[in-house]
Design a protein around this motif. Sequence first.
Motif, PDB file in Angstrom:
ATOM      1  N   GLU A  22       2.845 -45.003  47.135  1.00 13.15           N
ATOM      2  CA  GLU A  22       3.599 -46.174  47.590  1.00 13.15           C
ATOM      3  C   GLU A  22       2.663 -47.337  47.927  1.00 13.15           C
ATOM      4  O   GLU A  22       2.930 -48.489  47.584  1.00 13.15           O
ATOM      5  CB  GLU A  22       4.468 -45.812  48.790  1.00 13.15           C
ATOM      6  CG  GLU A  22       5.635 -44.912  48.450  1.00 13.15           C
ATOM      7  CD  GLU A  22       6.635 -45.559  47.515  1.00 13.15           C
ATOM      8  OE1 GLU A  22       6.963 -46.756  47.697  1.00 13.15           O
ATOM      9  OE2 GLU A  22       7.077 -44.872  46.565  1.00 13.15           O
ATOM     10  N   ALA A  25       1.112 -48.799  44.704  1.00 11.97           N
ATOM     11  CA  ALA A  25       2.104 -49.588  43.962  1.00 11.97           C
ATOM     12  C   ALA A  25       2.276 -50.978  44.590  1.00 11.97           C
ATOM     13  O   ALA A  25       2.332 -51.987  43.879  1.00 11.97           O
ATOM     14  CB  ALA A  25       3.437 -48.844  43.918  1.00 11.97           C
ATOM     15  N   TYR A  26       2.332 -51.017  45.913  1.00 10.83           N
ATOM     16  CA  TYR A  26       2.466 -52.304  46.599  1.00 10.83           C
ATOM     17  C   TYR A  26       1.223 -53.170  46.365  1.00 10.83           C
ATOM     18  O   TYR A  26       1.337 -54.348  45.991  1.00 10.83           O
ATOM     19  CB  TYR A  26       2.690 -52.101  48.097  1.00 10.83           C
ATOM     20  CG  TYR A  26       2.713 -53.405  48.855  1.00 10.83           C
ATOM     21  CD1 TYR A  26       3.851 -54.201  48.848  1.00 10.83           C
ATOM     22  CD2 TYR A  26       1.590 -53.858  49.541  1.00 10.83           C
ATOM     23  CE1 TYR A  26       3.876 -55.419  49.513  1.00 10.83           C
ATOM     24  CE2 TYR A  26       1.604 -55.076  50.203  1.00 10.83           C
ATOM     25  CZ  TYR A  26       2.749 -55.851  50.188  1.00 10.83           C
ATOM     26  OH  TYR A  26       2.758 -57.052  50.841  1.00 10.83           O
ATOM     27  N   ASN A  27       0.047 -52.594  46.590  1.00 13.95           N
ATOM     28  CA  ASN A  27      -1.188 -53.351  46.411  1.00 13.95           C
ATOM     29  C   ASN A  27      -1.328 -53.867  44.987  1.00 13.95           C
ATOM     30  O   ASN A  27      -1.711 -55.022  44.770  1.00 13.95           O
ATOM     31  CB  ASN A  27      -2.401 -52.495  46.766  1.00 13.95           C
ATOM     32  CG  ASN A  27      -2.491 -52.186  48.237  1.00 13.95           C
ATOM     33  OD1 ASN A  27      -1.784 -52.768  49.054  1.00 13.95           O
ATOM     34  ND2 ASN A  27      -3.346 -51.257  48.589  1.00 13.95           N
ATOM     35  N   ASP A  28      -1.034 -53.013  44.009  1.00 18.83           N
ATOM     36  CA  ASP A  28      -1.123 -53.426  42.605  1.00 18.83           C
ATOM     37  C   ASP A  28      -0.180 -54.591  42.315  1.00 18.83           C
ATOM     38  O   ASP A  28      -0.534 -55.510  41.572  1.00 18.83           O
ATOM     39  CB  ASP A  28      -0.797 -52.256  41.679  1.00 18.83           C
ATOM     40  CG  ASP A  28      -1.905 -51.216  41.596  1.00 18.83           C
ATOM     41  OD1 ASP A  28      -2.989 -51.440  42.181  1.00 18.83           O
ATOM     42  OD2 ASP A  28      -1.678 -50.178  40.942  1.00 18.83           O
ATOM     43  N   ALA A  29       1.018 -54.565  42.906  1.00 16.03           N
ATOM     44  CA  ALA A  29       1.977 -55.642  42.684  1.00 16.03           C
ATOM     45  C   ALA A  29       1.499 -56.965  43.275  1.00 16.03           C
ATOM     46  O   ALA A  29       1.774 -58.031  42.721  1.00 16.03           O
ATOM     47  CB  ALA A  29       3.341 -55.258  43.282  1.00 16.03           C
ATOM     48  N   VAL A  30       0.756 -56.885  44.381  1.00 13.24           N
ATOM     49  CA  VAL A  30       0.316 -58.110  45.058  1.00 13.24           C
ATOM     50  C   VAL A  30      -0.982 -58.659  44.474  1.00 13.24           C
ATOM     51  O   VAL A  30      -1.092 -59.858  44.209  1.00 13.24           O
ATOM     52  CB  VAL A  30       0.166 -57.868  46.577  1.00 13.24           C
ATOM     53  CG1 VAL A  30      -0.437 -59.077  47.274  1.00 13.24           C
ATOM     54  CG2 VAL A  30       1.511 -57.521  47.192  1.00 13.24           C
ATOM     55  N   GLY A  32      -3.037 -56.859  41.892  1.00 13.18           N
ATOM     56  CA  GLY A  32      -3.458 -56.240  40.639  1.00 13.18           C
ATOM     57  C   GLY A  32      -4.146 -54.915  40.907  1.00 13.18           C
ATOM     58  O   GLY A  32      -4.437 -54.572  42.052  1.00 13.18           O
ATOM     59  N   PRO A  33      -4.411 -54.174  39.848  1.00 12.37           N
ATOM     60  CA  PRO A  33      -5.009 -52.847  39.991  1.00 12.37           C
ATOM     61  C   PRO A  33      -6.364 -52.891  40.704  1.00 12.37           C
ATOM     62  O   PRO A  33      -7.160 -53.807  40.495  1.00 12.37           O
ATOM     63  CB  PRO A  33      -5.170 -52.369  38.551  1.00 12.37           C
ATOM     64  CG  PRO A  33      -4.193 -53.176  37.762  1.00 12.37           C
ATOM     65  CD  PRO A  33      -4.106 -54.498  38.458  1.00 12.37           C
TER      66      PRO A  33
END
Length: 140
Positions: A22, A25-30, A32-33
């Motif tokens: 979780e 996923a949040y960090n990647d959305a904000v 990027g990977p």
Amino acid sequence: MTPDVVVTDAGQPSDRDVILRELVAYNDAVVGPSGARPLAVLLRDPETAETLGGLWGRTTFDWLYVELLVVPEALRGQGLGGAVLAQAETEARARGCAGIWLDTFDFQARGFYETRGFEVFGSIPGHPRGRERFFLRKTF
């Protein structure tokens, strides 16, 4: 649905996996990977290949985080800690990192890191009680 809030000291690896998934996923959305990759620099017995010590960490968001670094007491004073850290730095640079960060206690290796170009960027006095925990970084 309202979830239960459960306090436990017996969490399972699968519980951690859910939390990590979780958060990632949040960090990647904000931003990027993260490009997270593990990194180990190991001290091994040349005869048995047994791991004796070394460094354990990961590169993520363009920095190397050193989680653990130890040279067994019997092997200290031979420059092995510096050699391990230098190898980790070389790999961090090869991975495109901007620097290294870590933490240590006042009874551990603050001076060791400072002589290698690290600087304190924060601390927690009284952690553990009567001592202090330091956060250090080295930028490239």
